[in-house]
Write a protein that holds these residues in place. Structure first.
Motif, short mmCIF file in Angstrom:
data_model
loop_
_atom_site.label_atom_id
_atom_site.label_comp_id
_atom_site.label_asym_id
_atom_site.label_seq_id
_atom_site.Cartn_x
_atom_site.Cartn_y
_atom_site.Cartn_z
N UNK A 176 -16.50 -26.49 -15.61
CA UNK A 176 -16.34 -27.92 -15.90
C UNK A 176 -16.31 -28.17 -17.40
N UNK A 177 -17.24 -27.54 -18.13
CA UNK A 177 -17.30 -27.73 -19.58
C UNK A 177 -16.04 -27.17 -20.23
N UNK A 178 -15.58 -26.00 -19.80
CA UNK A 178 -14.36 -25.41 -20.36
C UNK A 178 -13.15 -26.28 -20.05
N UNK A 179 -13.14 -26.89 -18.87
CA UNK A 179 -12.02 -27.75 -18.48
C UNK A 179 -11.89 -28.96 -19.38
N UNK A 180 -12.96 -29.33 -20.08
CA UNK A 180 -12.88 -30.47 -20.99
C UNK A 180 -11.88 -30.21 -22.11
N UNK A 181 -11.68 -28.93 -22.49
CA UNK A 181 -10.74 -28.62 -23.57
C UNK A 181 -9.31 -29.03 -23.20
N UNK A 182 -8.74 -28.54 -22.09
CA UNK A 182 -7.38 -29.00 -21.76
C UNK A 182 -7.30 -30.48 -21.42
#
Length: 305
Positions: free
Chosen positions: A8-14
């Protein structure tokens, strides 16, 4: 649970990168995409380097240059060429090949063999993005197509090498090195193509550039590289398919652009592909590789390629 939080946190980048399309068109001066790329990368990198007060050591001088060129400098430049020579839908569809490219490169460089589910999800992702953004009257240009594919290739290579080369420095420092390297690569190209920056900028321009620097680069790339450190690069790169979904959604919400049935279907297919690609047992990988933002991995500077 750790794995889910990381995703979820990584998905914030895209998700953030999807918003940069709207910021660029509505807040920045027109016809200056390379200037936007430089302002997005270089100040953010210098800020992170200043905060961490760490410079590369040993092999990480040239590794930072390679990674920064692949992930930022060359990628932005090729994206610029593709954007000018192709309709946005064609460029985005070709860019959606990136998960499949990462899966293939991971086999050779990381020893991670893609599953059938991953490959099917990759094909579905390309199909979903094409339904979401591709128009029936889209035209093709050989140079534009080559640039779009090249952009996907260099970014995919950068993602895999970022996983293979584990930096001994804290994440913020490593991210800063790459942003600085990528920004410096872009500076001469921006000056040659677009000339010097505008002499006057509006408050909206400054706000847009500030957003790209602090949120679109410093924050987003830190989250992105953190995900690459902790998770399989194939899983991380599938999250990049969220960018065109967010961009289309914001166009509808903010600009009032109409969403048709095919676009809604494409968005659903993309989301299904992203979810399907994550459905593997990654908890052990995430737990073993997870690194907080303030700590350094155990790799040494003498790690061989």
């Amino acid at each position: 649970m750790l794995n889910n939080r990381l995703l979820v946190v990584t998905a914030l980048a895209p998700v953030i990168w999807g918003s940069t399309y709207l910021v660029t068109t509505e807040l920045l001066p027109p016809g200056r995409p390379l200037l936007a790329a430089v302002v997005r990368a270089l100040p953010a990198g210098l800020l992170l380097v200043a905060l961490t007060r760490q410079l590369p050591r040993g092999s990480w001088w040239w590794r930072s240059l390679v990674l920064g060129t692949l992930n930022i400098g060359a990628f932005f430049a090729l994206l610029f060429v593709a954007a000018y020579r192709l309709p946005g839908g064609v460029a985005a569809t070709l860019g959606a090949l990136q998960p499949l490219l990462v899966a293939g490169l991971s086999t050779g460089l990381l020893g991670e063999r893609p599953t059938r589910r991953t490959l099917l999800a990759g094909v579905a992702g390309v199909a979903g993005v094409s339904l979401l953004v591709l128009r029936s009257d889209a035209r093709l240009d050989a140079l534009g197509v080559a640039a779009a594919v090249g952009g996907a290739v260099v970014m995919a290579t950068g993602v895999v090498l970022s996983k293979r080369w584990t930096s001994p420095a804290p994440l913020l420092a490593t991210t800063g090195w790459q942003l600085v390297a990528g920004g410096l690569v872009l500076v001469p190209l921006a000056l040659a193509v677009e000339g010097p920056p505008p002499s006057t900028l509006s408050a909206a321009n400054y706000a847009g550039y500030g957003y790209l620097t602090l949120i679109g680069a410093a924050l987003a790339y830190t989250l992105w590289f953190r995900g690459i450190r902790a998770l399989s690069p194939t899983h991380v790169t599938f999250l990049g398919l969220l960018s065109p979904v967010v961009a289309t959604l914001l166009d509808w919400l903010v600009l009032g652009q109409r969403l048709g049935g095919w676009q809604l279907l494409g968005g659903a297919v993309v989301l299904a592909a992203v979810v399907t690609a994550q459905r593997r047992t990654l908890g052990r990988t995430a737990a073993n590789n997870y690194q907080p933002l303030t700590t350094s991995p155990r790799a040494t500077d003498s790690e061989v390629v």
